[in-house]
Structure formats: C-alpha cells, structure tokens
Design a protein around this motif. Structure first.
Motif, short mmCIF file in Angstrom:
data_model
loop_
_atom_site.label_atom_id
_atom_site.label_comp_id
_atom_site.label_asym_id
_atom_site.label_seq_id
_atom_site.Cartn_x
_atom_site.Cartn_y
_atom_site.Cartn_z
N ALA A 140 0.83 -1.20 0.00
CA ALA A 140 0.00 0.00 0.00
C ALA A 140 0.87 1.26 0.00
CB ALA A 140 -0.93 -0.01 1.20
N ARG A 141 1.95 1.24 0.76
CA ARG A 141 2.86 2.40 0.80
C ARG A 141 3.48 2.63 -0.57
NH1 ARG A 141 8.08 2.84 0.77
NH2 ARG A 141 8.53 0.71 1.40
N MET A 142 3.93 1.56 -1.19
CA MET A 142 4.57 1.69 -2.49
C MET A 142 3.57 2.13 -3.56
SD MET A 142 7.36 -1.38 -2.36
CE MET A 142 8.21 -0.82 -3.83
N ALA A 143 2.31 1.70 -3.43
CA ALA A 143 1.27 2.13 -4.37
C ALA A 143 1.05 3.65 -4.28
CB ALA A 143 -0.03 1.38 -4.12
N LEU A 144 1.31 4.22 -3.10
CA LEU A 144 1.23 5.67 -2.94
C LEU A 144 2.46 6.37 -3.52
CD1 LEU A 144 -0.04 6.09 0.74
CD2 LEU A 144 -1.34 6.44 -1.37
N GLY A 145 3.49 5.58 -3.80
CA GLY A 145 4.73 6.16 -4.32
C GLY A 145 5.57 6.83 -3.25
N GLU A 146 5.40 6.39 -2.01
CA GLU A 146 6.14 6.99 -0.90
C GLU A 146 7.31 6.12 -0.47
OE1 GLU A 146 2.86 9.54 1.61
OE2 GLU A 146 3.71 7.77 2.52
N SER A 147 8.36 6.78 -0.06
CA SER A 147 9.48 6.08 0.57
C SER A 147 9.15 5.88 2.04
CB SER A 147 10.76 6.91 0.45
OG SER A 147 10.65 8.10 1.23
N GLN A 148 9.93 5.06 2.71
CA GLN A 148 9.75 4.90 4.15
C GLN A 148 9.96 6.23 4.86
OE1 GLN A 148 12.40 1.79 5.44
NE2 GLN A 148 11.04 0.16 4.73
N ALA A 149 10.94 7.01 4.40
CA ALA A 149 11.23 8.30 5.02
C ALA A 149 10.04 9.25 4.88
CB ALA A 149 12.48 8.91 4.42
N GLN A 150 9.43 9.28 3.71
CA GLN A 150 8.26 10.15 3.50
C GLN A 150 7.10 9.72 4.40
OE1 GLN A 150 8.15 9.41 -0.72
NE2 GLN A 150 8.66 11.55 -1.18
N THR A 151 6.88 8.41 4.48
CA THR A 151 5.81 7.90 5.33
C THR A 151 6.09 8.25 6.79
OG1 THR A 151 5.31 6.12 3.79
CG2 THR A 151 4.57 5.81 6.05
N ALA A 152 7.33 8.14 7.21
CA ALA A 152 7.71 8.48 8.58
C ALA A 152 7.39 9.95 8.87
CB ALA A 152 9.19 8.19 8.81
N LEU A 153 7.76 10.82 7.97
CA LEU A 153 7.49 12.25 8.18
C LEU A 153 6.00 12.54 8.24
CD1 LEU A 153 10.13 13.92 5.83
CD2 LEU A 153 10.02 14.06 8.32
N LEU A 194 -0.95 3.78 10.57
CA LEU A 194 -0.39 3.34 9.29
C LEU A 194 -1.50 2.97 8.30
CD1 LEU A 194 2.65 1.22 10.48
CD2 LEU A 194 2.68 3.51 9.49
N ALA A 195 -2.50 2.25 8.78
CA ALA A 195 -3.61 1.85 7.91
C ALA A 195 -4.31 3.08 7.36
CB ALA A 195 -4.59 0.96 8.66
N ARG A 196 -4.62 4.02 8.22
CA ARG A 196 -5.31 5.24 7.79
C ARG A 196 -4.48 5.99 6.76
NH1 ARG A 196 -5.37 7.68 12.46
NH2 ARG A 196 -6.02 6.78 13.25
N HIS A 197 -3.18 6.06 6.98
CA HIS A 197 -2.29 6.79 6.08
C HIS A 197 -2.30 6.21 4.67
CE1 HIS A 197 0.98 9.26 4.69
NE2 HIS A 197 1.59 8.17 4.27
N VAL A 198 -2.35 4.89 4.56
CA VAL A 198 -2.29 4.27 3.22
C VAL A 198 -3.68 3.90 2.69
CG1 VAL A 198 0.08 3.42 3.50
CG2 VAL A 198 -1.84 1.94 4.16
#
Length: 84
Positions: A27-40, A67-71
């Motif tokens: 789900a994170r990768m489908a958003l095109g986010e890196s782990q660092a972006q998700t962390a921020l 995390l679920a809400r974010h993605v």
C-alpha cells in the motif's frame, strides 16, 4: 556488578507480522512513498516502519491504525493474509 545482557536476536517473523509487512509495504509503495516520507507524514520513525515491513516489529494497535489510515486501508485489511 552485573554484566550487561547480550543483545536479543531479532524475532522471527510470524504469519501475522508477515501479513502486516506485505500489506503495508504494498500500500505504501502504491502511494509512491518512501519509508522516510511515510515516517514524516505519520510521525512514526523510519526505523519502526522498516522493522514493520520486515516483519520483525510488534506494532501497537495505535501504530497499526495510524499506518492503515495513512495508506487508505483498515486495520483488518492490514492483518489479512496477502493475496498469493
């Protein structure tokens, strides 16, 4: 004087932690986010996100919800066995 305990070996991933790892990472990768972006954007540390995605973490319900809400998933979707 007590000697320090040796570091604990990393926990072996369980089927549930693997499901969380695979579902969240996809789900994170489908958003095109890196782990660092998700962390921020979530306020959850990048190291924690990495540990979750490797199946080595035991995240709290609060963390799973964030995390679920974010993605754009629900907690049950994060916990579901991934599609083969």
């Amino acid at each position: 004087m007590l000697e320090p305990s040796p570091p604990k070996p990393p926990a072996e991933p369980t089927p549930l932690s693997v499901a969380i790892a695979e579902n969240f990472k996809a789900a994170r990768m489908a958003l095109g986010e890196s782990q660092a972006q998700t962390a921020l954007r979530t306020g959850i540390g990048q190291k924690s996100i990495s540990e979750i995605e490797c199946g080595r973490a035991n995240p709290t319900l609060h963390t799973l919800e964030a995390l679920a809400r974010h993605v754009g998933l629900t907690v049950p979707q994060l916990l579901a066995p991934p599609n083969p």
